[in-house]
Design a protein around this motif. Structure first.
Motif, mmCIF file in Angstrom:
data_model
loop_
_atom_site.group_PDB
_atom_site.id
_atom_site.type_symbol
_atom_site.label_atom_id
_atom_site.label_comp_id
_atom_site.label_asym_id
_atom_site.label_seq_id
_atom_site.Cartn_x
_atom_site.Cartn_y
_atom_site.Cartn_z
ATOM 1 N N ARG A 83 -33.446 -27.187 38.428
ATOM 2 C CA ARG A 83 -32.128 -27.762 38.774
ATOM 3 C C ARG A 83 -31.942 -28.761 39.943
ATOM 4 O O ARG A 83 -30.963 -29.673 39.790
ATOM 5 C CB ARG A 83 -31.320 -26.527 39.242
ATOM 6 N N LYS B 290 -37.684 -17.708 38.171
ATOM 7 C CA LYS B 290 -36.505 -18.210 38.879
ATOM 8 C C LYS B 290 -36.856 -19.131 39.665
ATOM 9 O O LYS B 290 -36.095 -20.186 39.692
ATOM 10 C CB LYS B 290 -35.997 -17.036 39.572
ATOM 11 N N PRO C 163 -36.195 -19.720 27.286
ATOM 12 C CA PRO C 163 -35.733 -19.988 28.828
ATOM 13 C C PRO C 163 -36.071 -18.874 29.625
ATOM 14 O O PRO C 163 -36.023 -18.852 30.867
ATOM 15 C CB PRO C 163 -34.548 -20.452 28.651
ATOM 16 N N ASP D 228 -26.519 -23.251 33.997
ATOM 17 C CA ASP D 228 -27.761 -22.476 33.333
ATOM 18 C C ASP D 228 -27.709 -23.187 32.029
ATOM 19 O O ASP D 228 -28.939 -23.230 31.646
ATOM 20 C CB ASP D 228 -27.150 -21.103 33.355
ATOM 21 N N VAL E 164 -30.145 -26.211 32.298
ATOM 22 C CA VAL E 164 -31.477 -25.645 32.608
ATOM 23 C C VAL E 164 -32.089 -25.086 31.417
ATOM 24 O O VAL E 164 -33.306 -25.152 30.980
ATOM 25 C CB VAL E 164 -31.574 -24.679 33.679
ATOM 26 N N ASP E 165 -31.448 -24.400 30.540
ATOM 27 C CA ASP E 165 -31.948 -23.506 29.291
ATOM 28 C C ASP E 165 -32.431 -24.512 28.288
ATOM 29 O O ASP E 165 -33.458 -24.698 27.725
ATOM 30 C CB ASP E 165 -30.972 -22.695 28.670
ATOM 31 N N ARG F 136 -36.795 -22.557 37.729
ATOM 32 C CA ARG F 136 -35.336 -22.742 37.521
ATOM 33 C C ARG F 136 -34.663 -23.395 38.375
ATOM 34 O O ARG F 136 -34.047 -24.569 38.336
ATOM 35 C CB ARG F 136 -34.653 -21.705 36.693
#
Length: 636
Positions: A604, A597, A592, A174, A177-178, A600
């Motif tokens: 990913r 969702k 972020p 995570d 991704v952030d 994201r």
């Protein structure tokens, strides 16, 4: 027997015979010392040789891909460049290394994986279903047997095993991704100015300066080589086969009946108990005993559970052993015989041995019987399919005739034009960068400037410029590259020298100002040009910003963050010999928490793919570092 021979051969005949025998025996098997082995490989990876033929086959396949795919990232002409040829060979070396790594790690491609790859290939499907007849027919046209093609698919799948394993174990957190969205949504406040070009103090250009510049830049003042060619063209679109007769359609229907029928199929699941290669008798018995035990326990209700717990087929065990709908010819003969011998709902009572994998327990979940559609019901489709095939047949026949006639009469296109009734066309003069019309095609240009056409004066071989479009050509005119007279280019050279002096002065001016401003110099005193200010410029939306040159925006987002509210200055060219200064006053990262969702999740996946690709390349580089690789550059 030997005594009789001794009685008949004596004196000088005996000496000759014995001498020949001794010579033959003495040198039998030693000829290898006198006949040297000629290596023909282009690369050798360990004990594996990549032959010239394999390399050429790969290049030809890529040429065909480039010709057929308008979105191809390269052209057939690109594949004539040494650097791209080397990249193709590097790819083949990487594949060989991955296959050797598979062997070391004990990784093998299952028959089920090969079957799945072939069965789901749209090229072998009729009405959305795999057709064994179409499969065999297509392979026959390509000069391949099913065994050869399956080996090719197995090799292709083998090179994907380690990359897929790396991808499956690649982790993106995570936090990763952030960090991306912080950078992606980052905004910057910046200032910039475009500096006026400085005036020259030294405008004197001597004849010696001009002469030296001309000699050192002679390629810039040379008229490039040009040719004009005559050519004959065959286009599939121009060939009209006419309407088929009923007899032709009936013949086509009889030959291709499987294309207009629903083949017999079985929807099956299986449990594979693997038998290792070179298995000992004890290993074979253990595998058979396990398979028999599972077969005795298996029922339609527990089959999926048994497959998930026991099957060695990694591709199907997670779906309860499901293989989908299968036709005859997809699996090996033993598997086919057992599967098509079962009725709907039945499970094999005894395990079925597959030579390459091991023992199978097969459950037929459903069955479809084959049925052929009547001629009358598919007549319209038959006519369309026949016309398409006839178009291709006529085109291939016509193109083949053109190629043969051009080869038989290499000094002229006239005989081929007369016999085929084709008009000889002539291009305008064009260079190696191409021209207009057909001369814009890289394959056409490459053939026009080939040694056979330009220097030998022969007709070219057949050139497939586009799918369904082929030409042969003959040289019409040739103008060799020649330097322009110094007197004709002197004014242009003088101006170019002056422009370069201004460019150098502009660069020095901008670099000096950037250095002084970064040290705290007075902006108003140093820079007289107007300063432009942009606030809240977002990294992900730079393409939509029209208030600054793209180069300025790119540089602004590569500069370090301001320290204590003070940013560093940078000088950069913005085109036409002009330079700009830019600085960043403020940086605000993206949030972020505001990202949906779905975004994201998508990111990913993209990050996993990118990181897995990078890790795979690193793995291949490690294999290359410890492997024994020889490249025969003289054979490329």
């Amino acid at each position: 027997m030997l005594q009789a021979l001794r009685n008949k051969i004596h004196g000088w005949p005996a000496a000759i015979v014995l001498g020949v025998c001794v010579f033959a025996v003495a040198f039998f098997g030693i000829e290898s010392y006198f006949v040297s082995r000629v290596d023909t490989y282009v690369a050798k990876v360990g004990d594996h040789e990549i032959s010239q033929q394999e390399w050429q086959d790969r290049l030809n396949a890529l040429r065909q891909q480039a010709a057929q795919d308008p979105n191809s990232p390269f052209t057939a002409a690109d594949l004539e460049k040494p650097e791209l040829k080397q990249k193709v060979l590097d790819g083949m070396i990487s594949q060989a290394l991955l296959q050797q790594a598979n062997t070391e790690l004990g990784l093998t491609v299952s028959d089920a994986a090969v079957r799945s790859a072939i069965g789901t290939d749209p090229g072998f499907q009729v009405n959305g279903q795999f057709s064994p007849e179409a499969y065999r027919a297509i392979l026959s046209m390509q000069g391949m047997s099913p065994a050869m093609y399956e080996a090719k698919i197995r090799t292709s799948l083998a090179t994907q095993m380690i990359p897929e394993a790396i991808s499956a174990t690649t982790l993106v957190t995570d936090a990763d991704v952030d960090n991306f969205f912080r950078l992606h949504g980052q905004q910057r406040d910046l200032r910039y100015t475009v500096l006026p070009r400085p005036s020259l103090t030294d405008t004197n250009v001597s004849d010696a300066d001009i002469d030296a510049f001309y000699k050192s830049h002679i390629a810039d003042y040379t008229t490039p080589e040009q040719v004009s060619v005559q050519y004959l063209e065959v286009k599939q679109a121009d060939l009209k086969p006419g309407a088929p007769t009923d007899a032709q359609l009936h013949e086509y229907y009889d030959k291709n009946k499987q294309r207009y029928a629903q083949p017999e199929q079985r929807e099956a699941s299986h449990i594979l108990i693997n038998v290792p290669k070179n298995a000992t008798p004890d290993q074979q018995k253990a595998a058979l005993d396990k398979a028999k035990k599972i077969a005795a326990e298996a029922t339609p209700d527990n089959f999926a559970k048994l497959a998930a717990e026991n099957s060695d087929d990694m591709g199907s065990k997670r779906t309860g052993g499901d293989l989908g709908w299968l036709e005859k010819g997809v699996a090996n003969a033993a598997f086919d015989a057992a599967m098509f011998g079962l009725k709907k709902g039945e499970i094999t009572k005894e395990p079925v041995l597959s030579p390459e994998e091991g023992y199978h327990i097969i459950w037929v979940r459903d069955a479809r019987e084959g049925d052929a559609k009547p001629f009358a019901d598919v007549r319209a489709q038959l006519a369309a399919d026949w016309a398409k095939g006839e178009d291709e047949r006529l085109y291939n026949e016509r193109a083949g005739q053109l190629a043969d006639l051009a080869e038989r009469n290499p000094g002229s296109l006239e005989p081929a034009a007369k016999e085929l009734g084709i008009e000889i066309k002539t291009t305008p003069m064009f260079g190696r960068n191409g021209g207009e019309g057909v001369a814009a095609d890289p394959k056409f240009v490459a053939a026009a400037f080939s040694d056979d056409v330009v220097n030998q004066g022969n007709n070219s071989s057949l050139v497939q410029v586009q799918k369904g479009d082929a030409v042969v050509m003959h040289l019409d005119k040739h103008a060799a590259a020649a330097p322009k007279a110094l007197a004709d280019v002197t004014p242009a050279i003088r101006q170019r020298i002056l422009d370069e002096r201004v460019d150098a002065a502009a660069k020095k001016q901008s670099d000096d100002l950037a250095a002084q401003l970064s040290k705290g110099g007075d902006l108003a005193a140093l820079v007289k040009a107007p300063m432009q200010t942009l606030t809240g410029v977002e990294r992900s939306k730079l393409a939509g910003v029209k208030d600054a040159p793209p180069a300025v925006l790119q540089r602004a987002f590569s500069l370090p963050h301001p320290v204590d509210g003070k940013g560093s200055w940078s000088a950069l060219p913005v085109g036409n010999g002009t330079y700009a200064l830019v600085t960043v006053d403020k940086v605000t990262d993206g949030d972020p928490a505001k990202v949906e969702k779905a975004q994201r999740v998508a990111l990913r996946g993209q990050m996993i793919d990118a990181m897995a690709q990078a890790a795979t390349l690193e793995y291949i580089q490690a294999l290359k570092a410890r492997g024994e690789i020889k490249v025969a550059n003289d054979r490329l």
